[in-house]
Design a protein around this motif. Structure first.
Motif, PDB file in Angstrom:
ATOM      1  N   ALA A  14       0.839  -1.210   0.000  1.00 63.49           N
ATOM      2  CA  ALA A  14       0.000   0.000   0.000  1.00 63.49           C
ATOM      3  C   ALA A  14       0.868   1.253   0.000  1.00 63.49           C
ATOM      4  N   LEU A  17       2.610   1.764  -3.419  1.00 64.38           N
ATOM      5  CA  LEU A  17       1.652   2.287  -4.400  1.00 64.38           C
ATOM      6  C   LEU A  17       1.529   3.805  -4.330  1.00 64.38           C
ATOM      7  N   ASP A  37      -5.310  -8.559  -0.846  1.00 65.05           N
ATOM      8  CA  ASP A  37      -5.178  -7.120  -1.105  1.00 65.05           C
ATOM      9  C   ASP A  37      -4.236  -6.877  -2.282  1.00 65.05           C
ATOM     10  N   HIS A  41      -5.143  -4.746  -5.576  1.00 60.50           N
ATOM     11  CA  HIS A  41      -4.463  -3.498  -5.933  1.00 60.50           C
ATOM     12  C   HIS A  41      -3.713  -3.607  -7.257  1.00 60.50           C
TER      13      HIS A  41
ATOM     14  N   PRO B  51     -10.155  -4.652  -0.155  1.00 58.38           N
ATOM     15  CA  PRO B  51      -9.793  -3.248   0.066  1.00 58.38           C
ATOM     16  C   PRO B  51     -10.925  -2.237  -0.160  1.00 58.38           C
TER      17      PRO B  51
END
Lengths: 149, 157
Positions: A14, A17, A37, A41, B51
């Motif tokens: 995260a 990113l 996740d 993503h 998410p």
């Protein structure tokens, strides 16, 4: 420029990113620890999902090395960027062996002692980037590029 | 609604999930418990949420309560909200080392940090009263990073 981006799933990915304003203008591929996740993503990215190493299976850092060497030979990135965790170890080592420059960015939540990943990979990297200036103590040759979060 | 997330780390965080159950006796609580083993019957409990659903819960909640993970925290900071942070304690098997305790100690300006979960309800009320300037998208850092990459690549050529 072709970039290799390497991160564990979860918070590491995260954070990596957040470099999108930079990497969106370059050819790139990802090597990430597998996880729901990460699959979400990186659904629209060129990504290789790997099973380890994790802090449960640190020895996978060694068994992952052949895959890392092969991937970097096939993809030939101009630079490898990682913010850990354990997956950084085989890939930074492979980058070193393949003469590909590597940059380690320490995550903002490591403000105490250096992570074991950082201790292993920082000496092998061309540059180390701090998230907060307090990381100077753990990585004296790092750089401060401004606030991350 | 209070949203309680233990993040994506693979160790259980039963202490926080149990405390979330106690919070749920006074208002609606949704929990992402990860690998935690307890199921407080009073809260709506998920294991790991995709998410988009996680982000929607952060937006819809009155207060986010979470472990000391920067990415989870950033979801609240982006909205100008002050989260409640309960750092994972390695002595209780909640993480591999003490980095969340070190990190949490730096967060007082933009989080309410809780070490003793008996203080969670009070911390939620204090966090709800505070606002901070919303966190930006980090483009300045990203572009500075890109310039460093350019230098590194140029040096090797």
């Amino acid at each position: 420029m072709r970039i290799a981006l390497v991160a564990s799933a979860g918070g590491h990915l995260a954070l990596l990113l957040r470099l999108r304003p930079w990497f969106q203008d370059h050819e790139r591929f990802w090597v990430v620890l597998d996880g729901p996740d990460a699959r979400h993503h990186l659904a629209a990215e060129d990504a290789v999902f790997r099973p380890g190493p994790t802090n449960r299976r640190p020895l996978r850092a060694l068994t992952e090395l052949p895959t890392a060497l092969r991937l970097l030979a096939e993809r030939r990135p101009d630079v490898l960027v990682t913010n850990g965790a354990g997956l950084a170890v085989p890939y930074v080592l492979a980058a070193r062996l393949r003469s590909i420059p590597a940059i380690f960015w320490e995550v903002p939540d490591r403000v105490g002692p250096a992570s074991w990943t950082g201790r292993l990979v920082a000496p092998l990297c061309d540059e180390v980037v701090w998230s907060v200036p307090e990381q100077r103590a753990a990585y004296p040759r790092g750089r401060w590029l401004g606030p991350v979060l | 609604m209070i949203y309680v997330s233990v993040g994506t780390h693979t160790d259980p965080f039963d202490r926080l999930v149990e405390a979330a159950g106690r919070l749920a006796q006074r208002e609606e609580v949704v929990v992402q418990r990860g690998t935690s083993r307890v199921v407080p019957g009073t809260a709506l409990v998920h294991d790991v949420l995709p998410p988009p659903e996680h982000e929607a819960l952060v937006r819809r909640s009155r207060v986010l309560v979470c472990h000391a993970g920067p990415s989870t925290l950033a979801a609240a900071w982006t909205l100008g909200r002050v989260p409640v942070v309960v750092p994972r304690d390695p002595a209780r098997g909640e993480h591999v080392d003490a980095h969340q305790l070190h990190y949490a100690a730096t967060l007082a300006e933009r989080a309410v940090v809780v070490l003793d979960v008996r203080e969670l309800a009070d911390a939620v009320d204090r966090a709800a009263e505070r606002r901070i300037p919303p966190l930006g998208d980090g483009a300045a850092f990203a572009h500075a990073f890109g310039r460093l990459v350019d230098q590194v690549v140029a040096r090797r050529r």
